[in-house]
Scaffold this motif. Structure first.
Motif, PDB file in Angstrom:
ATOM      1  N   TRP A   1      36.523  54.527  96.903  1.00 41.15           N
ATOM      2  CA  TRP A   1      35.799  55.413  97.816  1.00 41.15           C
ATOM      3  C   TRP A   1      35.040  56.511  97.079  1.00 41.15           C
ATOM      4  CZ3 TRP A   1      34.723  54.057 102.556  1.00 41.15           C
ATOM      5  CH2 TRP A   1      35.568  53.171 103.231  1.00 41.15           C
ATOM      6  N   SER A   2      35.395  56.759  95.824  1.00 43.31           N
ATOM      7  CA  SER A   2      34.671  57.781  95.063  1.00 43.31           C
ATOM      8  C   SER A   2      33.221  57.363  94.825  1.00 43.31           C
ATOM      9  CB  SER A   2      35.368  58.055  93.729  1.00 43.31           C
ATOM     10  OG  SER A   2      35.338  56.909  92.896  1.00 43.31           O
TER      11      SER A   2
ATOM     12  N   LEU B   1      31.410  55.814  97.042  1.00 42.76           N
ATOM     13  CA  LEU B   1      30.769  56.269  98.281  1.00 42.76           C
ATOM     14  C   LEU B   1      30.549  57.774  98.252  1.00 42.76           C
ATOM     15  CD1 LEU B   1      31.163  55.333 101.892  1.00 42.76           C
ATOM     16  CD2 LEU B   1      31.990  57.596 101.326  1.00 42.76           C
ATOM     17  N   ALA B   2      31.563  58.513  97.779  1.00 39.79           N
ATOM     18  CA  ALA B   2      31.456  59.968  97.720  1.00 39.79           C
ATOM     19  C   ALA B   2      30.290  60.400  96.832  1.00 39.79           C
ATOM     20  CB  ALA B   2      32.760  60.575  97.209  1.00 39.79           C
TER      21      ALA B   2
ATOM     22  N   VAL C   1      27.102  59.812  98.848  1.00 39.48           N
ATOM     23  CA  VAL C   1      26.926  60.889  99.833  1.00 39.48           C
ATOM     24  C   VAL C   1      26.555  62.190  99.134  1.00 39.48           C
ATOM     25  CG1 VAL C   1      28.078  62.261 101.620  1.00 39.48           C
ATOM     26  CG2 VAL C   1      28.508  59.803 101.476  1.00 39.48           C
TER      27      VAL C   1
ATOM     28  N   VAL D   1      24.797  56.012 106.007  1.00 37.42           N
ATOM     29  CA  VAL D   1      26.047  55.688 105.307  1.00 37.42           C
ATOM     30  C   VAL D   1      26.901  54.686 106.073  1.00 37.42           C
ATOM     31  CG1 VAL D   1      28.212  56.655 104.443  1.00 37.42           C
ATOM     32  CG2 VAL D   1      26.089  57.947 104.195  1.00 37.42           C
TER      33      VAL D   1
ATOM     34  N   ILE E   1      26.501  53.393  97.997  1.00 34.03           N
ATOM     35  CA  ILE E   1      27.375  53.238  99.163  1.00 34.03           C
ATOM     36  C   ILE E   1      27.600  51.758  99.463  1.00 34.03           C
ATOM     37  CG2 ILE E   1      27.505  53.618 101.666  1.00 34.03           C
ATOM     38  CD1 ILE E   1      25.929  56.308 101.011  1.00 34.03           C
TER      39      ILE E   1
ATOM     40  N   THR F   1      30.097  50.420  97.139  1.00 37.26           N
ATOM     41  CA  THR F   1      31.452  50.687  97.629  1.00 37.26           C
ATOM     42  C   THR F   1      31.911  49.562  98.549  1.00 37.26           C
ATOM     43  OG1 THR F   1      30.995  53.071  97.590  1.00 37.26           O
ATOM     44  CG2 THR F   1      32.929  52.346  98.838  1.00 37.26           C
TER      45      THR F   1
ATOM     46  N   THR G   1      33.013  56.946 107.713  1.00 32.69           N
ATOM     47  CA  THR G   1      32.840  57.001 106.257  1.00 32.69           C
ATOM     48  C   THR G   1      32.104  58.264 105.814  1.00 32.69           C
ATOM     49  OG1 THR G   1      30.924  55.539 106.548  1.00 32.69           O
ATOM     50  CG2 THR G   1      32.959  54.527 105.785  1.00 32.69           C
TER      51      THR G   1
ATOM     52  N   GLY H   1      33.330  60.743 102.836  1.00 29.75           N
ATOM     53  CA  GLY H   1      32.476  61.173 101.739  1.00 29.75           C
ATOM     54  C   GLY H   1      32.357  62.682 101.642  1.00 29.75           C
TER      55      GLY H   1
ATOM     56  N   SER I   1      35.678  64.352 100.568  1.00 32.77           N
ATOM     57  CA  SER I   1      35.910  64.153  99.128  1.00 32.77           C
ATOM     58  C   SER I   1      35.086  65.132  98.302  1.00 32.77           C
ATOM     59  CB  SER I   1      35.560  62.719  98.732  1.00 32.77           C
ATOM     60  OG  SER I   1      36.334  61.781  99.447  1.00 32.77           O
TER      61      SER I   1
ATOM     62  N   SER J   1      37.810  62.528  95.835  1.00 30.89           N
ATOM     63  CA  SER J   1      38.061  61.302  96.595  1.00 30.89           C
ATOM     64  C   SER J   1      39.511  60.845  96.442  1.00 30.89           C
ATOM     65  CB  SER J   1      37.115  60.199  96.118  1.00 30.89           C
ATOM     66  OG  SER J   1      37.402  58.980  96.761  1.00 30.89           O
TER      67      SER J   1
END
Length: 315
Positions: free
Chosen positions: A17-18, A20-21, A24, A38, A209, A212, A231, A235, A238, A262
């Protein structure tokens, strides 16, 4: 043992998920662009990855590497679409993101030909390292092999992304992109094509993203329409947690803080479940958490003022 499992799970999922973070982070922090694409682009990443891997009609292109490449390209195109809606048709950023997200809902259903896909036992990006630990190092504990595989693979991916972004945002083009987000009027006065910067920034953001989503489907071996829900909250939480806990004094530290944020966020969610918090209420917990984090400066001010007033009364 349960707490150990929570920690290892937070490391595994947190590193996925980092990515994705970071995506974002580029739109929200670098561009100051409230991008709601996202929630559609992450599902686009999962749907493209699963569909490509399951499609035997495209020969060697159906392996997990090409699936990831196609997913990133798809996410980048989604970001470009949102950027064009904003800069060319003057649609506000939030509405542009909502339009793209809405369109992606139907597109994802068409790609998956339904609400979900399961890739079964197909080889994934984690398999080479898993075979190395099992066959070469002779590690017999399956849980240990799976943890080491996912942790090291996602850590390497995060490291590559970190180095690439650190280099990119240090270039003249990257600095121009950052300037467009910091002060768009000043950037225009300096001769920067801010429209181009927004489109490129959103392409990079949504490409990450979608990446991810590609990692998610290869880790959990399924894709469904529910993955994208909330999500944007994950993001943002995190990013903000990372900034508060680890600081943002330099760009390098800021990027590292997003990755660590994250992991911390996933750890908090894991501990909440361990303490008996219902899985059905996780979205509520996430919303409360990000609200508290965002309101933290105001809460601190209230607290300091109340302490000051008490001191004045006692005096």
């Amino acid at each position: 043992m349960e707490l150990l499992y929570i920690l290892t799970d937070a490391l595994e999922t947190g590193l996925i998920w980092s990515v994705l973070a970071i995506g974002v982070f580029i739109s929200f922090r670098m561009l100051d662009f409230a991008d709601l694409t996202v929630e559609g682009s992450i599902v686009l990443g999962t749907s493209i990855t699963a569909s490509v891997m399951l499609n035997n009609n495209i020969g060697f292109l159906n392996n997990y590497i090409f699936a990831i490449i196609f997913a990133v390209i798809g996410g980048a195109l989604a970001g470009i679409t949102t950027g064009l809606l904003n800069v060319k048709f003057k649609i506000p950023s939030i509405l542009a993101g909502i339009i793209s997200m809405t369109a992606l809902y139907s597109i994802n259903l068409m790609i998956m030909k339904g609400a979900s896909l399961y890739i079964g036992d197909l080889p994934t990006i984690f398999n080479p390292l898993e075979m190395f630990f099992s066959n070469v190092l002779k590690i017999e504990n399956i849980a240990t092999v799976k943890f080491l595989t996912k942790f090291i693979t996602t850590l390497l991916i995060n490291g590559i992304i970190f180095l690439c972004l650190y280099w990119f945002f240090g270039t003249e083009f990257g600095m121009a992109l950052r300037a467009s987000g910091n002060n768009i009027q000043m950037a225009k006065a300096q001769g920067i094509n801010t429209d181009k910067m927004i489109i490129v920034g959103l392409a990079i953001s949504n490409g990450l993203i979608a990446l991810t989503g590609a990692l998610y489907v290869q880790s959990f071996r399924s894709s469904n329409m529910d993955i994208g829900r909330g999500t944007i909250v994950v993001g943002l939480a995190s990013i903000i947690l990372g900034e508060i806990l680890f600081g943002k004094t330099t760009f390098k530290r800021w990027l590292i803080a997003v990755i660590l944020g994250s992991i911390v966020f996933q750890l908090i969610i894991g501990i909440a479940i361990y303490l008996g918090f219902s899985a059905n209420n996780l979205k509520l917990l996430q919303a409360i958490l990000i609200a508290v984090v965002l309101a933290n400066p105001v809460i601190k001010t209230w607290y300091k003022n109340s302490i000051k007033k008490r001191g004045e009364v006692n005096a």
